[in-house]
Design a protein around this motif. Sequence first.
Motif, PDB file in Angstrom:
ATOM      1  N   ARG A 178       0.832  -1.208   0.000  1.00 22.16           N
ATOM      2  CA  ARG A 178       0.000   0.000   0.000  1.00 22.16           C
ATOM      3  C   ARG A 178       0.864   1.255   0.000  1.00 22.16           C
ATOM      4  O   ARG A 178       0.580   2.214  -0.734  1.00 22.16           O
ATOM      5  N   GLU A 179       1.890   1.273   0.813  1.00 26.66           N
ATOM      6  CA  GLU A 179       2.741   2.458   0.896  1.00 26.66           C
ATOM      7  C   GLU A 179       3.490   2.690  -0.404  1.00 26.66           C
ATOM      8  O   GLU A 179       3.550   3.826  -0.914  1.00 26.66           O
ATOM      9  N   VAL A 180       4.062   1.640  -0.969  1.00 24.04           N
ATOM     10  CA  VAL A 180       4.821   1.778  -2.207  1.00 24.04           C
ATOM     11  C   VAL A 180       3.910   2.210  -3.349  1.00 24.04           C
ATOM     12  O   VAL A 180       4.231   3.143  -4.106  1.00 24.04           O
ATOM     13  N   ALA A 181       2.767   1.559  -3.491  1.00 22.85           N
ATOM     14  CA  ALA A 181       1.847   1.921  -4.569  1.00 22.85           C
ATOM     15  C   ALA A 181       1.336   3.343  -4.390  1.00 22.85           C
ATOM     16  O   ALA A 181       1.255   4.107  -5.364  1.00 22.85           O
ATOM     17  N   VAL A 237      -3.972 -11.336  -8.559  1.00 23.32           N
ATOM     18  CA  VAL A 237      -2.878 -10.425  -8.237  1.00 23.32           C
ATOM     19  C   VAL A 237      -2.570 -10.518  -6.752  1.00 23.32           C
ATOM     20  O   VAL A 237      -3.459 -10.417  -5.902  1.00 23.32           O
ATOM     21  N   ALA A 238      -1.301 -10.718  -6.402  1.00 19.98           N
ATOM     22  CA  ALA A 238      -0.900 -10.846  -5.008  1.00 19.98           C
ATOM     23  C   ALA A 238      -0.973  -9.485  -4.327  1.00 19.98           C
ATOM     24  O   ALA A 238      -0.822  -8.433  -4.959  1.00 19.98           O
ATOM     25  N   GLY A 239      -1.185  -9.516  -3.004  1.00 20.14           N
ATOM     26  CA  GLY A 239      -1.245  -8.272  -2.249  1.00 20.14           C
ATOM     27  C   GLY A 239      -2.677  -7.867  -1.950  1.00 20.14           C
ATOM     28  O   GLY A 239      -3.638  -8.578  -2.268  1.00 20.14           O
ATOM     29  N   PRO A 240      -2.862  -6.707  -1.358  1.00 19.70           N
ATOM     30  CA  PRO A 240      -4.220  -6.264  -1.011  1.00 19.70           C
ATOM     31  C   PRO A 240      -5.045  -5.956  -2.248  1.00 19.70           C
ATOM     32  O   PRO A 240      -4.530  -5.524  -3.278  1.00 19.70           O
ATOM     33  N   ARG A 241      -6.340  -6.166  -2.118  1.00 18.45           N
ATOM     34  CA  ARG A 241      -7.236  -5.897  -3.234  1.00 18.45           C
ATOM     35  C   ARG A 241      -7.275  -4.415  -3.580  1.00 18.45           C
ATOM     36  O   ARG A 241      -7.576  -4.044  -4.728  1.00 18.45           O
ATOM     37  N   THR A 242      -6.957  -3.566  -2.599  1.00 15.68           N
ATOM     38  CA  THR A 242      -6.975  -2.131  -2.857  1.00 15.68           C
ATOM     39  C   THR A 242      -5.934  -1.723  -3.896  1.00 15.68           C
ATOM     40  O   THR A 242      -6.063  -0.664  -4.507  1.00 15.68           O
ATOM     41  N   LEU A 243      -4.915  -2.544  -4.126  1.00 16.80           N
ATOM     42  CA  LEU A 243      -3.923  -2.221  -5.138  1.00 16.80           C
ATOM     43  C   LEU A 243      -4.567  -2.131  -6.517  1.00 16.80           C
ATOM     44  O   LEU A 243      -4.244  -1.238  -7.307  1.00 16.80           O
ATOM     45  N   GLU A 244      -5.483  -3.028  -6.811  1.00 15.34           N
ATOM     46  CA  GLU A 244      -6.158  -2.991  -8.103  1.00 15.34           C
ATOM     47  C   GLU A 244      -7.106  -1.809  -8.202  1.00 15.34           C
ATOM     48  O   GLU A 244      -7.376  -1.315  -9.300  1.00 15.34           O
ATOM     49  N   HIS A 245      -7.642  -1.345  -7.071  1.00 13.36           N
ATOM     50  CA  HIS A 245      -8.517  -0.177  -7.092  1.00 13.36           C
ATOM     51  C   HIS A 245      -7.722   1.109  -7.257  1.00 13.36           C
ATOM     52  O   HIS A 245      -8.214   2.073  -7.853  1.00 13.36           O
ATOM     53  N   LEU A 246      -6.511   1.156  -6.738  1.00 13.78           N
ATOM     54  CA  LEU A 246      -5.722   2.378  -6.782  1.00 13.78           C
ATOM     55  C   LEU A 246      -5.189   2.671  -8.180  1.00 13.78           C
ATOM     56  O   LEU A 246      -5.159   3.823  -8.609  1.00 13.78           O
ATOM     57  N   VAL A 247      -4.752   1.644  -8.900  1.00 12.57           N
ATOM     58  CA  VAL A 247      -4.141   1.859 -10.212  1.00 12.57           C
ATOM     59  C   VAL A 247      -5.228   2.141 -11.246  1.00 12.57           C
ATOM     60  O   VAL A 247      -6.421   1.893 -11.023  1.00 12.57           O
ATOM     61  N   ASP A 248      -4.799   2.636 -12.399  1.00 11.45           N
ATOM     62  CA  ASP A 248      -5.741   2.995 -13.461  1.00 11.45           C
ATOM     63  C   ASP A 248      -6.030   1.834 -14.397  1.00 11.45           C
ATOM     64  O   ASP A 248      -7.133   1.713 -14.927  1.00 11.45           O
ATOM     65  N   SER A 279       4.256 -23.169 -24.469  1.00  9.69           N
ATOM     66  CA  SER A 279       3.906 -22.583 -25.750  1.00  9.69           C
ATOM     67  C   SER A 279       4.566 -21.219 -25.882  1.00  9.69           C
ATOM     68  O   SER A 279       4.838 -20.539 -24.887  1.00  9.69           O
ATOM     69  N   ARG A 280       4.808 -20.794 -27.107  1.00  6.12           N
ATOM     70  CA  ARG A 280       5.414 -19.487 -27.353  1.00  6.12           C
ATOM     71  C   ARG A 280       4.383 -18.371 -27.330  1.00  6.12           C
ATOM     72  O   ARG A 280       4.746 -17.198 -27.253  1.00  6.12           O
ATOM     73  N   LEU A 281       3.121 -18.696 -27.406  1.00  5.83           N
ATOM     74  CA  LEU A 281       2.077 -17.680 -27.495  1.00  5.83           C
ATOM     75  C   LEU A 281       1.795 -17.068 -26.127  1.00  5.83           C
ATOM     76  O   LEU A 281       1.695 -17.782 -25.119  1.00  5.83           O
ATOM     77  N   ARG A 282       1.681 -15.745 -26.092  1.00 11.35           N
ATOM     78  CA  ARG A 282       1.357 -15.018 -24.872  1.00 11.35           C
ATOM     79  C   ARG A 282       0.209 -14.045 -25.150  1.00 11.35           C
ATOM     80  O   ARG A 282       0.125 -13.476 -26.246  1.00 11.35           O
ATOM     81  N   PHE A 283      -0.670 -13.868 -24.155  1.00 13.52           N
ATOM     82  CA  PHE A 283      -1.797 -12.953 -24.268  1.00 13.52           C
ATOM     83  C   PHE A 283      -1.701 -11.896 -23.183  1.00 13.52           C
ATOM     84  O   PHE A 283      -1.297 -12.183 -22.051  1.00 13.52           O
ATOM     85  N   VAL A 284      -2.095 -10.679 -23.518  1.00  7.77           N
ATOM     86  CA  VAL A 284      -2.234  -9.594 -22.553  1.00  7.77           C
ATOM     87  C   VAL A 284      -3.684  -9.135 -22.600  1.00  7.77           C
ATOM     88  O   VAL A 284      -4.184  -8.744 -23.670  1.00  7.77           O
ATOM     89  N   ARG A 285      -4.358  -9.194 -21.457  1.00 12.96           N
ATOM     90  CA  ARG A 285      -5.757  -8.786 -21.361  1.00 12.96           C
ATOM     91  C   ARG A 285      -5.889  -7.675 -20.330  1.00 12.96           C
ATOM     92  O   ARG A 285      -5.222  -7.696 -19.297  1.00 12.96           O
ATOM     93  N   ALA A 286      -6.786  -6.746 -20.593  1.00 16.38           N
ATOM     94  CA  ALA A 286      -7.067  -5.666 -19.657  1.00 16.38           C
ATOM     95  C   ALA A 286      -8.254  -6.071 -18.792  1.00 16.38           C
ATOM     96  O   ALA A 286      -9.375  -6.228 -19.290  1.00 16.38           O
ATOM     97  N   VAL A 287      -8.010  -6.243 -17.488  1.00 16.77           N
ATOM     98  CA  VAL A 287      -9.082  -6.564 -16.556  1.00 16.77           C
ATOM     99  C   VAL A 287      -9.799  -5.287 -16.123  1.00 16.77           C
ATOM    100  O   VAL A 287     -11.014  -5.278 -15.904  1.00 16.77           O
ATOM    101  N   LYS A 288      -9.042  -4.215 -16.024  1.00 12.04           N
ATOM    102  CA  LYS A 288      -9.593  -2.911 -15.660  1.00 12.04           C
ATOM    103  C   LYS A 288      -8.871  -1.869 -16.494  1.00 12.04           C
ATOM    104  O   LYS A 288      -7.647  -1.924 -16.655  1.00 12.04           O
TER     105      LYS A 288
END
Length: 465
Positions: free
Chosen positions: A200-203, A229-240, A251-260
């Motif tokens: 929380r402090e670092v974020a 995501v590891a850590g407090p749930r508030t971390l996901e609320h704080l970021v954009d 496999s060589r294939l990688r996906f990036v998805r936006a959850v928020k």
Amino acid sequence: MTTTRTAPKQARPAYRCTECGWTTAKWVGRCGECQEWGSVSEAGAAPSGPRTTATAPTRSPARPIGEIAVDTARAVPTGVGELDRVLGGGLVPGAVVLLAGEPGAGKSTLLLDVASKVATSGGGRRVLYVTGEESAGQVRLRAERIGALAPGLLLAAETDLATVLGHIEATEPAMLVVDSVQTIASGEVDGAPGGVSQVREVAGALIAAAKERDLPVILVGHVTKDGAVAGPRTLEHLVDVVCQFEGDRHSRLRFVRAVKNRYGPTDEVGCFDLNEAGIVGLPDPSGLFLSHAATPAPGTCLTVTLDGRRPLALEIQSLVVPSPLANPRRTTSGVESSRLAMILAVMHRHAGARLGDHDVYVSTIGGAKVTEPAADLAMAVATFSAKENQVLPQGTLAIGEVGLAGDIRPVTGLERRLSEAARLGFTRAVVPAGADVRAPASITLLPAHHLAEAVELARGGRPPR
């Protein structure tokens, strides 16, 4: 008369969960919020009543919303097209992005490539890359391997929050990458790095620096064994923006998805190819999920799935063999086993497929994972083809959901799926009947009401009356 003095009442200790930050007045063995066992420990006195009651002078007066400038909120492309697709066009100044994924998925490789492209985009822009998990030499070796040695890319191996903030003050970068947020700690806060209070402090400190300087920040986050995501749930609320980096390590294939995503859509997906030379975006990944056999084989059927807004053509393979076991095997790879069991039951009841004494194996090509029901029909047609040892006509695909009554139900985005199929050269498409869709001229639509009818159309025959 003797006066008895009463000692002041001591504040009751509080207990806090080290996983999610939930607090309670007494110790319990299991967290009441995240249900984790053995994570509640004493954290000091519990606060009572509001802490902030005095007012403070405002920095700037409130203004009508129409007078707010939006030029500083425009997204700036990073130079990596697939990542820009997920972010909604690029990084917004002052935005904080959290990128989470399993160890070894390629998060650090991707962000090192992004940092290098931003640093070489011109204008004397500098990017600060803070690594708390690796040494500076290890990161430089990776940068050499993927060709990310940019003069404007600054590297710092630090784990102290105050030192990181000092680097930001001294270098004034155009972008900041922190790998990872769980390894940075503040000396002003108790607890080990990665704990609830430290995260929380670092974020909070990095977010404040980002908003104050209009500095885009990308934070790398760890995940738990469940993939969250590891850590407090508030971390996901704080970021954009919260992005998930996914991919099978085999496999060589990688996906990036936006959850928020506060600045763009959350139904986009970015595809990447992770190889020895680095990580490369795949604007057209459909070819990875199709086999390149010289001659068609029985037990294969193609379909087009929608991953977010992106249509992906993939091949489903099925193998049906007599079983020597009392309980035949039902093995899947890339598809849900429960979905296969349901489709086999529908095939037995409504299409006359007798598979009770056969082993059934169903798999996808290229490590793709199918979760949407639009691939039901292709799975059923592939299994019929394997059972009868019959090859489907070339250029055939099947799209549709199979109901428990054997009916073929419509699916969303059928026009986009057919457009992708036409681009790849498919000529015959078995689709749900009654779908109001304009198909490309190169594709012949074969509408089907029932599963038995769809199977006959896919084989090239006439539908049963």
